[in-house]
Write a protein that holds these residues in place. Sequence first.
Motif, PDB file in Angstrom:
ATOM      1  N   LYS A 123      10.081   5.895  36.712  1.00 38.42           N
ATOM      2  CA  LYS A 123       9.086   6.235  35.686  1.00 38.42           C
ATOM      3  C   LYS A 123       8.652   4.985  34.917  1.00 38.42           C
ATOM      4  N   GLY A 124       9.504   3.967  34.897  1.00 35.67           N
ATOM      5  CA  GLY A 124       9.142   2.709  34.262  1.00 35.67           C
ATOM      6  C   GLY A 124       9.003   2.820  32.747  1.00 35.67           C
ATOM      7  N   ALA A 125       8.262   1.897  32.183  1.00 38.12           N
ATOM      8  CA  ALA A 125       8.012   1.877  30.740  1.00 38.12           C
ATOM      9  C   ALA A 125       6.508   1.876  30.520  1.00 38.12           C
ATOM     10  N   VAL A 126       6.095   2.335  29.358  1.00 36.53           N
ATOM     11  CA  VAL A 126       4.665   2.345  29.029  1.00 36.53           C
ATOM     12  C   VAL A 126       4.460   1.544  27.743  1.00 36.53           C
ATOM     13  N   PHE A 127       3.529   0.629  27.777  1.00 38.52           N
ATOM     14  CA  PHE A 127       3.188  -0.171  26.593  1.00 38.52           C
ATOM     15  C   PHE A 127       1.760   0.187  26.176  1.00 38.52           C
ATOM     16  N   THR A 128       1.556   0.454  24.919  1.00 37.24           N
ATOM     17  CA  THR A 128       0.208   0.833  24.475  1.00 37.24           C
ATOM     18  C   THR A 128      -0.637  -0.384  24.110  1.00 37.24           C
ATOM     19  N   THR A 129       0.043  -1.509  23.887  1.00 35.92           N
ATOM     20  CA  THR A 129      -0.681  -2.774  23.680  1.00 35.92           C
ATOM     21  C   THR A 129      -0.064  -3.802  24.618  1.00 35.92           C
ATOM     22  N   ASP A 135       9.137 -10.814  24.939  1.00 32.83           N
ATOM     23  CA  ASP A 135      10.312 -10.188  24.319  1.00 32.83           C
ATOM     24  C   ASP A 135      10.266  -8.663  24.455  1.00 32.83           C
ATOM     25  N   GLU A 136       9.079  -8.092  24.315  1.00 38.73           N
ATOM     26  CA  GLU A 136       8.965  -6.620  24.450  1.00 38.73           C
ATOM     27  C   GLU A 136       9.236  -6.174  25.902  1.00 38.73           C
ATOM     28  N   VAL A 137       8.794  -6.980  26.862  1.00 40.60           N
ATOM     29  CA  VAL A 137       9.113  -6.674  28.267  1.00 40.60           C
ATOM     30  C   VAL A 137      10.624  -6.785  28.466  1.00 40.60           C
ATOM     31  N   ALA A 138      11.213  -7.835  27.928  1.00 43.35           N
ATOM     32  CA  ALA A 138      12.665  -8.028  28.070  1.00 43.35           C
ATOM     33  C   ALA A 138      13.422  -6.840  27.471  1.00 43.35           C
ATOM     34  N   ALA A 139      12.939  -6.332  26.353  1.00 40.98           N
ATOM     35  CA  ALA A 139      13.623  -5.218  25.688  1.00 40.98           C
ATOM     36  C   ALA A 139      13.561  -3.941  26.527  1.00 40.98           C
ATOM     37  N   GLN A 140      12.530  -3.817  27.339  1.00 42.70           N
ATOM     38  CA  GLN A 140      12.344  -2.606  28.158  1.00 42.70           C
ATOM     39  C   GLN A 140      12.812  -2.818  29.613  1.00 42.70           C
ATOM     40  N   TRP A 141      13.379  -4.000  29.910  1.00 43.90           N
ATOM     41  CA  TRP A 141      13.618  -4.361  31.321  1.00 43.90           C
ATOM     42  C   TRP A 141      14.506  -3.356  32.060  1.00 43.90           C
ATOM     43  N   ASN A 142      15.539  -2.848  31.364  1.00 43.48           N
ATOM     44  CA  ASN A 142      16.399  -1.850  32.016  1.00 43.48           C
ATOM     45  C   ASN A 142      15.597  -0.608  32.384  1.00 43.48           C
ATOM     46  N   GLN A 143      14.750  -0.170  31.454  1.00 45.18           N
ATOM     47  CA  GLN A 143      13.899   1.003  31.695  1.00 45.18           C
ATOM     48  C   GLN A 143      12.958   0.751  32.880  1.00 45.18           C
ATOM     49  N   ILE A 144      12.457  -0.471  32.978  1.00 43.58           N
ATOM     50  CA  ILE A 144      11.504  -0.822  34.045  1.00 43.58           C
ATOM     51  C   ILE A 144      12.202  -0.872  35.407  1.00 43.58           C
ATOM     52  N   THR A 145      13.449  -1.285  35.432  1.00 43.16           N
ATOM     53  CA  THR A 145      14.110  -1.526  36.725  1.00 43.16           C
ATOM     54  C   THR A 145      15.113  -0.450  37.138  1.00 43.16           C
ATOM     55  N   ASP A 146      15.514   0.429  36.218  1.00 45.29           N
ATOM     56  CA  ASP A 146      16.510   1.458  36.550  1.00 45.29           C
ATOM     57  C   ASP A 146      15.898   2.493  37.501  1.00 45.29           C
ATOM     58  N   MET A 147      16.493   2.635  38.681  1.00 48.60           N
ATOM     59  CA  MET A 147      15.909   3.513  39.701  1.00 48.60           C
ATOM     60  C   MET A 147      16.492   4.932  39.679  1.00 48.60           C
ATOM     61  N   SER A 148      17.331   5.263  38.709  1.00 49.18           N
ATOM     62  CA  SER A 148      17.832   6.642  38.697  1.00 49.18           C
ATOM     63  C   SER A 148      16.658   7.590  38.404  1.00 49.18           C
ATOM     64  N   GLY A 149      16.600   8.658  39.161  1.00 47.48           N
ATOM     65  CA  GLY A 149      15.495   9.611  39.014  1.00 47.48           C
ATOM     66  C   GLY A 149      14.212   9.158  39.684  1.00 47.48           C
TER      67      GLY A 149
END
Length: 287
Positions: free
Chosen positions: A253-259, A264-278
């Motif tokens: 499902k990844g991450a969604v950024f509105t801006t 740093d914001e990508v780094a903060a979401q990196w687990n969400q972006i790369t976690d393949m569970s689901g």
Amino acid sequence: MPGVTDRVIVVTGAGGGLGREYALLLAKEGAQVVVNDLGGARDGSGSGTSMADTVVQEIRDAGGTAVANYDNIATEQGAADLIKSAVDNFGTVHGVIHNAGILRDGSFAKMTADNWESVQKVHLWGGYHVIRAAWPYFREQNHGRVVVAASTSGLFGNFGQANYGAAKLGLVGLINTLAIEGARNNILANAIAPLAATRMTEDIAPKEMLDKLPPAHVAGVVGYLMSDECTDTATVVVAGGGRVYRVQQFQNKGAVFTTPPSIDEVAAQWNQITDMSGAEPGANPLG
Ligand code: NAI
């Protein structure tokens, strides 16, 4: 008309190894087979007629129908002549198995442009040339079957095979689009990633492993992908030593950024972006 009976099928690189097994099985099942092989060495050097001729003789001795072809499928003219041979001998072409291949292994640090290009030319350009030459017949008769030889080296990488892996995954990219463009004309395009003891693998894998990988184990899978019964397209199947399984791309499902995100914001979401569970099967978001 069940299976591959009376289908005209072109097999590139069918003078030995896996291609020979494909040709023998298809002919045994009633297909009319064009046995193409340039007849050179594993690195692509040299040429000759005896490899293709021997396989054709084997097929004829067993009561099957086949003709030999010695064209170099890495060239547009060679591929055109190959498909012409199918049409001249059997009236049309129903299927292409693009199996021809060469090896020019070496670490990327030592990868010369010549070794890069020769491998692309046979595997990727060869696929383009042969399938493109057959494509008008597939469209006209609303029936076509394509199988390309991919490789786990392309799907997953392998030391010393940057040129080969790139070409092999390129062929997967090719069938993904051929599957879309061929759908309305009943043209199916799939890939086989074989594992087999041939001259290509004889010094790459240990003997104990190769003993368990006779090429005949792969032929039935390729035969099915060529058959009238098959309805799958854009499927990548690994086959070897009795095990047959599908490899597919998944997306999470990844991450969604509105801006536009900062680093740093990508780094903060990196687990969400790369976690393949689901994760679920991937699809082209632009398609
Ligand atoms: P092989 O070397 O026995 O067969 C390849 C054939 O292609 C040879 O007979 C060769 O003369 C022919 N060929 C090469 N260049 C050609 C050209 N320009 N025009 C016409 N024919 C040409 O090797 P093998 O193992 O049977 O490989 C068949 C296919 O399967 C190849 O595409 C290979 O990359 C692929 N593959 C094989 C694996 C294995 O475990 N044996 C693993 C993954 C992929």
